[in-house]
Scaffold this active site. Structure first.
Site, PDB file in Angstrom:
ATOM      1  N   HIS A 258     -17.573-108.565 -34.314  1.00  0.00           N
ATOM      2  CA  HIS A 258     -16.859-109.698 -34.899  1.00  0.00           C
ATOM      3  C   HIS A 258     -15.525-109.737 -34.170  1.00  0.00           C
ATOM      4  O   HIS A 258     -14.680-108.860 -34.354  1.00  0.00           O
ATOM      5  CB  HIS A 258     -16.670-109.465 -36.398  1.00  0.00           C
ATOM      6  CG  HIS A 258     -15.779-110.458 -37.078  1.00  0.00           C
ATOM      7  ND1 HIS A 258     -16.255-111.371 -37.984  1.00  0.00           N
ATOM      8  CD2 HIS A 258     -14.443-110.679 -37.001  1.00  0.00           C
ATOM      9  CE1 HIS A 258     -15.248-112.104 -38.435  1.00  0.00           C
ATOM     10  NE2 HIS A 258     -14.129-111.701 -37.836  1.00  0.00           N
TER      11      HIS A 258
ATOM     12  N   ASP B 239     -25.487-116.685 -39.625  1.00  0.00           N
ATOM     13  CA  ASP B 239     -24.357-116.104 -40.366  1.00  0.00           C
ATOM     14  C   ASP B 239     -24.387-116.589 -41.820  1.00  0.00           C
ATOM     15  O   ASP B 239     -23.359-116.934 -42.411  1.00  0.00           O
ATOM     16  CB  ASP B 239     -23.015-116.438 -39.718  1.00  0.00           C
ATOM     17  CG  ASP B 239     -21.859-115.585 -40.260  1.00  0.00           C
ATOM     18  OD1 ASP B 239     -22.135-114.625 -41.003  1.00  0.00           O
ATOM     19  OD2 ASP B 239     -20.696-115.899 -39.964  1.00  0.00           O
TER      20      ASP B 239
ATOM     21  N   HIS C 257     -26.341-112.350 -44.273  1.00  0.00           N
ATOM     22  CA  HIS C 257     -25.803-111.475 -45.310  1.00  0.00           C
ATOM     23  C   HIS C 257     -26.684-111.589 -46.555  1.00  0.00           C
ATOM     24  O   HIS C 257     -26.770-112.661 -47.162  1.00  0.00           O
ATOM     25  CB  HIS C 257     -24.368-111.861 -45.637  1.00  0.00           C
ATOM     26  CG  HIS C 257     -23.452-111.778 -44.452  1.00  0.00           C
ATOM     27  ND1 HIS C 257     -22.773-110.628 -44.113  1.00  0.00           N
ATOM     28  CD2 HIS C 257     -23.139-112.699 -43.502  1.00  0.00           C
ATOM     29  CE1 HIS C 257     -22.069-110.845 -43.013  1.00  0.00           C
ATOM     30  NE2 HIS C 257     -22.271-112.093 -42.616  1.00  0.00           N
TER      31      HIS C 257
ATOM     32  N   ARG D 124     -26.274-109.366 -49.120  1.00  0.00           N
ATOM     33  CA  ARG D 124     -25.352-108.955 -50.190  1.00  0.00           C
ATOM     34  C   ARG D 124     -25.815-107.760 -51.021  1.00  0.00           C
ATOM     35  O   ARG D 124     -25.004-107.186 -51.755  1.00  0.00           O
ATOM     36  CB  ARG D 124     -25.087-110.130 -51.144  1.00  0.00           C
ATOM     37  CG  ARG D 124     -24.559-111.390 -50.484  1.00  0.00           C
ATOM     38  CD  ARG D 124     -23.257-111.171 -49.762  1.00  0.00           C
ATOM     39  NE  ARG D 124     -22.610-112.421 -49.342  1.00  0.00           N
ATOM     40  CZ  ARG D 124     -21.669-112.495 -48.426  1.00  0.00           C
ATOM     41  NH1 ARG D 124     -21.256-111.405 -47.800  1.00  0.00           N
ATOM     42  NH2 ARG D 124     -21.122-113.648 -48.117  1.00  0.00           N
TER      43      ARG D 124
ATOM     44  N   HIS E 138     -22.181-117.305 -51.491  1.00  0.00           N
ATOM     45  CA  HIS E 138     -21.120-116.970 -52.443  1.00  0.00           C
ATOM     46  C   HIS E 138     -21.393-117.669 -53.769  1.00  0.00           C
ATOM     47  O   HIS E 138     -22.164-118.636 -53.845  1.00  0.00           O
ATOM     48  CB  HIS E 138     -19.754-117.405 -51.915  1.00  0.00           C
ATOM     49  CG  HIS E 138     -19.244-116.585 -50.782  1.00  0.00           C
ATOM     50  ND1 HIS E 138     -18.878-115.265 -50.921  1.00  0.00           N
ATOM     51  CD2 HIS E 138     -19.037-116.904 -49.480  1.00  0.00           C
ATOM     52  CE1 HIS E 138     -18.477-114.798 -49.747  1.00  0.00           C
ATOM     53  NE2 HIS E 138     -18.562-115.767 -48.855  1.00  0.00           N
TER      54      HIS E 138
ATOM     55  N   HIS F  42     -28.259-112.567 -37.674  1.00  0.00           N
ATOM     56  CA  HIS F  42     -26.996-112.381 -38.389  1.00  0.00           C
ATOM     57  C   HIS F  42     -27.034-113.093 -39.734  1.00  0.00           C
ATOM     58  O   HIS F  42     -26.874-114.307 -39.812  1.00  0.00           O
ATOM     59  CB  HIS F  42     -25.882-112.968 -37.516  1.00  0.00           C
ATOM     60  CG  HIS F  42     -24.495-112.702 -38.013  1.00  0.00           C
ATOM     61  ND1 HIS F  42     -23.431-112.555 -37.155  1.00  0.00           N
ATOM     62  CD2 HIS F  42     -23.972-112.573 -39.254  1.00  0.00           C
ATOM     63  CE1 HIS F  42     -22.321-112.358 -37.841  1.00  0.00           C
ATOM     64  NE2 HIS F  42     -22.641-112.363 -39.134  1.00  0.00           N
TER      65      HIS F  42
END
Length: 450
Positions: free
Chosen positions: A190, A325, A73, A75, A329, A71
């Site tokens: 989720h 996870d 990200h 992007r 950002h 899991h």
């Protein structure tokens, strides 16, 4: 020309897939594990006569299968200012991860063959580690109609998820679970009751009340976990619960497994090591850094009692895997008031150090941890040739020093995401080298590698 062999010698080999934990050497040849044993390797595969670079002395280090992250990200496409496949996979290599499963909440979402193939092409061209995409459950992750799941399975996804959002329509989720039976792939949920969590920014409790922050109750997770397990029982399909964070959810998964249901679960390093008190700026008391948006994550950091339940679930096998996870950002996403900040922690590069805190404190055995980072996730995605150093398997290997202390310096991350609440923390346990298919994807101190 004969492939050069690499001999990793003198380390403590831990391979849960083979029940190995001891002083074993590993011979790598042709991108695969050629031999695991003690003493000299077979003459026909010997590394003798090669250049010194073909021997990696691993004395005092742990050698184990490369970690698998179920899991994360990356992007890309759509949010390259936060992360790219190139930067995210370099971060993974530095964290000891040799295979990562990327979530579909990109722009456009991974709900078509074209978007999945784009990720696979980009990963093949620029990725430092193996990338396995996860496809959407619903078109555009909008929860209105199912995505073309057969097309996505043919394109190479290893599961289906609308991560970041639950599938609110129970009938639609039932259809997704039934349809997934055709492919043998898990539905990854989720679990969040949006009616209960709407507008919330941290865990519901004394800390949220004290800070005046809208909160998300544990029941928001527990309600959807219970619903989804019920639908898994109804359909007989495979259900995987993402980022479990509450005592109630752990107990629900435990009961499901006792009933023989095809339910698995994962937990993140931050939910195992941090509590809601981190929002105050530091664990254990108030700070001038209260309202720390770097500790804002979904599901939110919970209570000490929840953390203890998660650790117990990891130990007894209720929770099958640790997954980061990883949610990178920009500074602009986080340097705002708490309620407006994006959810997420950049976690690939700090995962091992965070998790080793549990080992050094005696809360978790090292072999148990490595199992949840290797064989556990490999079983969930049906890639049991990964996460194992059996001869003939891909030579995906991580070498780490369990005693090495290091300071978390986000500005030095390979990831574009510097958003970690661990900045300045001293962690004990450091990755020194990561091999993917027998090639170094990362080696400490090497300017030629990511």
């Amino acid at each position: 020309m004969r492939d050069k062999a690499l001999l990793i010698s003198g380390g403590r080999l831990i391979d849960p897939s083979q029940g190995l934990d001891g002083a074993f050497d590993v011979l790598v040849k042709g991108g695969k594990v050629s031999w695991v044993g003690v003493g000299k390797p077979p003459v026909e595969d010997s590394a003798r006569g090669e250049t010194p670079e073909t021997v990696f002395p691993a004395g005092g280090m742990v050698v184990c299968p490369g970690f698998i992250d179920l899991h994360c990200h990356l992007r890309e496409p759509g949010f390259e200012e936060k992360e790219t496949i190139a930067t995210g996979t370099r971060a993974a290599a530095r964290g000891g991860f040799t295979t990562i499963c990327c979530m579909p909440n990109t722009q456009p979402a991974l709900d078509s063959r074209a978007t999945v193939e784009f990720v696979l092409r980009r990963a093949a061209a620029e990725g430092a580690v193996r990338v396995l995409p996860i496809g959407c459950i619903t078109r555009g992750r909008q929860g209105q109609e199912l995505a073309e799941m057969a097309e996505l399975a043919e394109a190479g996804v290893v599961g289906f998820s609308d991560d970041g959002r639950p599938v609110e329509d129970s009938r639609l989720l039932r259809h997704a679970l039934e349809y997934s039976l055709s492919f043998g792939l898990p539905i990854i949920e989720h679990c969040e009751d949006l009616a209960l969590s709407k507008g919330g920014a941290m865990n519901e409790g004394v800390i949220a009340l004290r800070l005046g922050i809208p909160a998300m109750p544990a029941a928001a997770e527990d309600n959807i976990v219970a619903r989804d397990i019920g639908l898994a029982e109804l359909t007989g399909a495979r259900l995987h619960i993402a980022h479990v964070s509450t005592r109630g959810a752990v107990e629900l998964v435990r009961r499901a497994k006792e009933k023989g249901l095809k339910v698995t679960a994962e937990v993140t390093p931050h939910h195992l090591s941090l509590t809601e008190e981190r929002v105050l700026g530091n664990e254990g008391g108030p700070s001038i850094h209260a309202y720390d948006t770097l500790a804002k994550v979904n599901p939110p950091l919970r209570t000490r009692q929840d953390v203890e339940a998660l650790i117990e679930g990891l130990k007894d096998g209720t929770i099958d895997a640790v997954a980061t996870d990883h949610a990178p950002h920009t500074q602009a996403d986080k340097q705002v008031e708490f309620e407006s900040a994006e959810f997420g922690i950049s976690g690939l590069e700090t995962a091992l150090g965070s998790l080793m805190t549990l080992v050094h404190s005696g809360q978790l055995e090292l072999g148990e941890l490595i199992s949840r980072l290797t064989t556990g996730p490999a079983r969930i995605i049906g890639r049991e040739g990964l996460g194992s150093l059996r001869p003939g398997n891909p030579a995906d290997i991580v070498i780490f020093d369990p005693e090495a202390e290091w300071v978390v310096e986000p500005e030095k991350f390979a990831s574009k995401g510097k958003n970690t609440p661990l900045a300045g923390a001293v962690l004990k346990g450091k990755v020194l080298a990561t091999l993917v298919g027998g090639q170094f994807a990362y080696r400490e101190g090497s300017g030629k590698l990511p």
